[in-house]
Structures are given as structure tokens and as C-alpha cells.
Design a protein around this motif. Structure first.
Motif, mmCIF file in Angstrom:
data_model
loop_
_atom_site.group_PDB
_atom_site.id
_atom_site.type_symbol
_atom_site.label_atom_id
_atom_site.label_comp_id
_atom_site.label_asym_id
_atom_site.label_seq_id
_atom_site.Cartn_x
_atom_site.Cartn_y
_atom_site.Cartn_z
ATOM 1 N N THR A 1 0.422 -1.452 0.182
ATOM 2 C CA THR A 1 0.165 0.504 0.296
ATOM 3 C C THR A 1 0.770 1.637 -0.369
ATOM 4 O O THR A 1 2.008 0.900 0.504
ATOM 5 C CB THR A 1 -1.319 -0.072 1.411
ATOM 6 N N VAL A 2 0.846 2.459 -0.655
ATOM 7 C CA VAL A 2 0.740 3.480 0.357
ATOM 8 C C VAL A 2 1.111 3.871 1.463
ATOM 9 O O VAL A 2 2.672 3.955 1.387
ATOM 10 C CB VAL A 2 0.312 5.285 -0.740
ATOM 11 N N ASP A 3 0.779 3.535 2.586
ATOM 12 C CA ASP A 3 1.723 3.882 3.519
ATOM 13 C C ASP A 3 2.497 2.681 3.683
ATOM 14 O O ASP A 3 3.710 3.227 4.207
ATOM 15 C CB ASP A 3 0.143 3.104 4.787
ATOM 16 N N ASP A 4 2.987 1.173 3.573
ATOM 17 C CA ASP A 4 4.024 0.325 3.175
ATOM 18 C C ASP A 4 5.149 1.474 2.535
ATOM 19 O O ASP A 4 5.916 1.207 3.426
ATOM 20 C CB ASP A 4 3.390 -1.024 2.355
ATOM 21 N N VAL A 5 4.907 1.375 1.687
ATOM 22 C CA VAL A 5 6.202 2.474 0.411
ATOM 23 C C VAL A 5 6.157 3.199 1.503
ATOM 24 O O VAL A 5 7.134 3.904 0.802
ATOM 25 C CB VAL A 5 5.506 2.050 -0.978
ATOM 26 N N VAL A 6 5.897 4.391 1.433
ATOM 27 C CA VAL A 6 6.191 5.540 2.168
ATOM 28 C C VAL A 6 6.692 5.682 2.970
ATOM 29 O O VAL A 6 7.955 5.826 3.901
ATOM 30 C CB VAL A 6 5.106 6.845 2.705
ATOM 31 N N THR A 7 6.749 4.723 4.689
ATOM 32 C CA THR A 7 7.265 3.895 5.381
ATOM 33 C C THR A 7 8.098 3.181 5.107
ATOM 34 O O THR A 7 9.264 3.800 5.935
ATOM 35 C CB THR A 7 6.057 3.730 6.950
ATOM 36 N N GLU A 8 8.353 2.190 4.042
ATOM 37 C CA GLU A 8 9.886 2.216 3.538
ATOM 38 C C GLU A 8 10.855 2.674 3.303
ATOM 39 O O GLU A 8 11.977 2.725 3.132
ATOM 40 C CB GLU A 8 9.496 0.641 2.783
ATOM 41 N N HIS A 9 10.428 4.388 2.134
ATOM 42 C CA HIS A 9 12.082 4.823 2.391
ATOM 43 C C HIS A 9 11.687 5.438 3.156
ATOM 44 O O HIS A 9 12.641 6.046 2.720
ATOM 45 C CB HIS A 9 10.030 5.986 1.266
ATOM 46 N N ILE A 10 11.214 6.074 3.594
ATOM 47 C CA ILE A 10 11.716 6.978 5.407
ATOM 48 C C ILE A 10 13.014 6.146 6.023
ATOM 49 O O ILE A 10 13.841 6.514 6.392
ATOM 50 C CB ILE A 10 10.465 7.471 6.130
ATOM 51 N N ASP A 11 12.329 4.332 6.169
ATOM 52 C CA ASP A 11 13.075 3.736 6.503
ATOM 53 C C ASP A 11 14.486 3.960 6.158
ATOM 54 O O ASP A 11 16.012 3.421 6.732
ATOM 55 C CB ASP A 11 12.559 2.374 7.218
ATOM 56 N N LEU A 12 14.196 3.821 4.574
ATOM 57 C CA LEU A 12 15.783 3.382 4.092
ATOM 58 C C LEU A 12 16.464 5.071 3.129
ATOM 59 O O LEU A 12 17.572 4.516 3.183
ATOM 60 C CB LEU A 12 15.595 2.713 2.503
ATOM 61 N N LEU A 13 16.110 6.023 4.174
ATOM 62 C CA LEU A 13 16.517 7.040 4.454
ATOM 63 C C LEU A 13 18.484 6.967 4.439
ATOM 64 O O LEU A 13 18.242 6.711 5.992
ATOM 65 C CB LEU A 13 16.169 8.400 4.470
#
Length: 400
Positions: free
Chosen positions: A69-81
């Protein structure tokens, strides 16, 4: 616009049809799902996309195959920064929770299209969010969608080419003081904080950089004297303060100091150990920007705007400050004074610690005096013929 209808198959199972009319053809169109929740998600996405066939086809496939989901991907993006601190990461999570999750969060990331993003941006604008806030949130979402492309969750970034609202403000976002205006304001700042205010105006340092300086960061015996900026106040994920690296790589810099400021700082540095904070509150602790604003800066602005005599009555003959600068406007004022003195923008970029010359140019190019004079002269040459024509017109009117 779209509706969900439950149907019973001959074998007794149920299906759920999403029905709507394609705005391009006017024909009724439908998608069928075995799960009611999938049908409701598709209904919401199709309505947000305006019911167009291209989006509907992608939505149908995305809902059936789900994926993150969008929530999953934005959360993953933040964690990968990898290049942000805990405070920035925490800020991004708050943006996700406040602005992205309520509207787009539960939907499959592969189902989101241009129309969804445009509608989301319009909804933020309609709720009264400032253009800068919308741009910041959109920037986070766009960066997350670029990460989604890299991770193979979708083939393109739906945020590309979405136009963002522009500021409708009719006033300048920065307030620049003249030397006389600054001197008036400084006279109303308590003496304990005057060295800090003078350093801010003389160097253009950010508040978090200046208040994190230690005595050892200054070399007042050098010619010219310098201050080395290597740190700034930051917040961790729990909003607690700590000293960390400055804002960007370029923010690590050495800034030269004028002799007048050296004379002010020498007595202060002499009382400090090299690792002690140079500027503190009156009890020797970290300077809080919010407390400084309420207890020191605002009273100084008020006093400069309405000067009073010794007996407490207002002095109508005294000079008054009509502007209401922020503390950060001392940085803008410093840049303005440097430009007026002929400083090159590339030199100013390094002095201010801007990561890109584009930031310096976009922020301060309008202050370049030579360019303003050249533009005025060019406009005058272009208008010379119109002025002659106006004179002829006045002569003609007089004759009549």
C-alpha cells in the motif's frame, strides 16, 4: 459517481460489481470482484480518478493483485533514507500520518495515478494548507514514489508534472533591515544577548548553528578572525535536543569575522573553556529559540516600535521600527548587506552554507544592485520613445 452492487452467482457465491460511466464515452462500465473490500477500494480509486478507462484498467489490476500500500511504501522509503537524522525521519513520519495516510494510505501503491495526486493536492489546498506545506508533503510523497519505482512496485512516478499551488502572498517573505533599523532594534536587546545578535547579523549563521558554537570554534587571533561551523542543534525521534552535524555538507564551513565583532567576542571567549557553549541563556544553559522569541526578541521589537521615555510614556519624537523581522531575517539582512557591498553570489553561497548556488540565486538575486540598475536603464531606453509620444500627446491636447 461509482457504486457497488452485490450479485449472487448460480453456484451460491457472491460477487461485487463496481459500476460507473466512463466520462469519455458515456458508457456504463463495470469491474467485478469476489471480495467486497476490494470492490470498495476500487470504487474509491475510480471516483478519485474520474472514471477514465486508462486509470480504471490499472486500478482493476492493482486491486486484484494488491501489493504494498501507499502507507507501506512511504514507510519503507523513510526507513531506507541514509542521509537524514532521527529528527528528520520522525518529522517525515508525522507528515505521512497527518497528510498522506488519511487520503491515500490504504490503497495499493500501483493503483495511484496522476489524477489521484492532483486531487490530493487540491484537497490540501482547499483545507487551507500553505503552498510551502503542500510542497513539502508532496516532495516526501514524490521521493517515496521514486523509491517505489526503484523497488519495482510500479513503473512510473505519478507525482511527476503535478503543478503545485503558488503563494498568493502580496508581501515579501523576508524582512531586510537597514543599518539604522538594526541599530535601533539592537539597542532594545538585553546586553547579555547582544553578542549573539551581532554574530547573527555579521555572519548569516542559522540560529541552530550559532547557538551550538563553542569557544573553541572561534579563532580570533587569525587575520581575518574566523568561526568554524561544524555542528548545530538537532532533535531526536523523541523531540529531545542534541548537538549533531549541520544542515547539509556545504553547511560545514569557515566564516570570516569583521574586526568590530571580534572586539565584542574577545571578552566573552576569554571567560569560556574551548568546549563550553559560547552563547547561553542567563543561567548558562542551551538557548531555546521559542523562549528567546517570547522573552527577548518580541519585547525588543515592541520597544523599538513604540519607544518610551524614562517615565514610561511613549516618546513621539523618537525613531521607530516599523518592521517585524524574525530572528532568521538577520540571516537575510546579512545577505542583503553583503550583496549591496558587491559580494559575489558564489562567495555568499559558501558563506551562508547553501548546498546549491541555485538556492542563493533564487533567494537573493533580486537584491543585486548592478542588475537592478542595468534593468532600470534598459527599461528607460525602451520607454524613451513612449515618453516622447506622451509629450506630443499632451501638446496636442493643449492645442485643442
Amino acid at each position: 459517481m461509482a457504486s457497488v452492487r452485490e450479485r449472487r452467482r448460480s453456484d451460491g457465491t457472491r460477487s461485487y460489481a463496481v459500476l460507473w460511466r466512463d466520462p469519455d464515452t458515456g458508457r456504463q462500465t463495470s469491474l467485478t470482484y469476489d471480495d467486497r473490500n476490494d470492490a470498495v477500494v476500487a470504487q474509491q480509486l475510480i471516483e478519485a480518478a474520474g472514471g477514465h478507462a486508462v486509470e480504471a484498467a490499472r486500478i482493476a489490476d492493482a486491486v486484484r493483485h494488491r501489493g504494498p500500500t501507499v502507507d507501506d511504501v512511504v514507510t519503507e522509503h523513510i526507513d531506507l533514507l541514509t542521509s537524514v537524522g532521527a529528527d528528520t525521519r520522525s518529522h517525515y513520519r508525522r507528515q505521512l500520518a497527518a497528510h498522506i495516510s488519511p487520503v491515500l494510505g490504504p490503497h495499493p501503491v500501483s493503483s495511484i495515478g496522476y489524477r489521484h495526486i492532483a486531487s490530493w493536492v487540491r484537497s490540501m489546498s482547499a483545507r487551507g494548507y500553505a503552498p510551502k506545506t503542500i510542497a513539502n508533503v508532496h516532495g516526501l510523497f514524490s521521493a517515496a514514489m521514486s523509491t517505489a519505482v526503484r523497488l519495482g512496485y510500479r513503473s512510473d512516478n505519478p507525482c511527476a508534472r503535478v503543478e503545485l499551488p503558488k503563494s498568493q502572498a502580496t508581501h515579501d517573505e523576508m524582512t531586510v533591515l537597514t543599518q539604522a533599523e538594526f541599530a535601533l532594534l539592537l539597542s532594545h536587546v538585553p546586553s547579555h544577548y547582544q553578542p549573539l545578535v551581532l554574530l547573527l547579523i555579521a555572519t548569516g549563521l542559522r540560529w541552530g548553528e550559532a547557538t551550538a558554537l563553542t569557544a573553541g570554534d572561534l579563532d580570533l587571533s587569525a587575520r581575518p578572525a574566523t568561526v568554524r561551523v561544524t555542528k548545530a542543534w538537532k532533535r531526536d525521534e523523541n523531540r529531545r535536543w542534541y548537538v549533531g552535524p549541520p544542515k547539509t555538507k556545504r553547511a560545514r564551513r569557515t566564516v570570516s569575522l569583521p574586526d568590530e565583532l571580534v572586539d565584542v567576542l574577545l571578552p566573552l571567549v576569554a571567560t569560556k573553556a574551548p568546549d563550553e557553549l559560547l552563547f547561553t541563556n542567563t543561567v548558562g544553559n542551551q538557548l531555546s529559540s521559542s523562549r528567546f522569541w517570547t522573552t527577548t526578541w518580541t519585547p525588543a521589537l515592541d520597544a523599538a516600535a513604540a519607544p518610551r521615555r524614562a517615565d514610561g510614556t511613549e516618546d513621539p519624537d523618537a525613531a521607530r521600527l516599523t518592521k517585524r523581522p524574525r530572528v532568521h531575517d538577520l540571516r537575510h539582512t546579512h545577505a542583503s548587506w553583503m550583496i549591496a557591498a558587491g559580494t559575489d553570489l558564489f562567495v555568499l553561497q559558501r558563506r551562508l552554507g547553501h548546498e546549491s548556488i541555485k538556492t542563493t540565486t533564487e533567494t537573493y538575486a533580486h537584491l543585486l544592485p548592478d542588475q537592478q540598475l542595468a534593468a532600470a536603464a534598459a527599461a528607460g531606453r525602451a520607454m524613451s520613445g513612449i515618453a516622447l509620444g506622451s509629450e506630443a500627446l499632451r501638446s496636442s491636447s493643449s492645442a485643442q
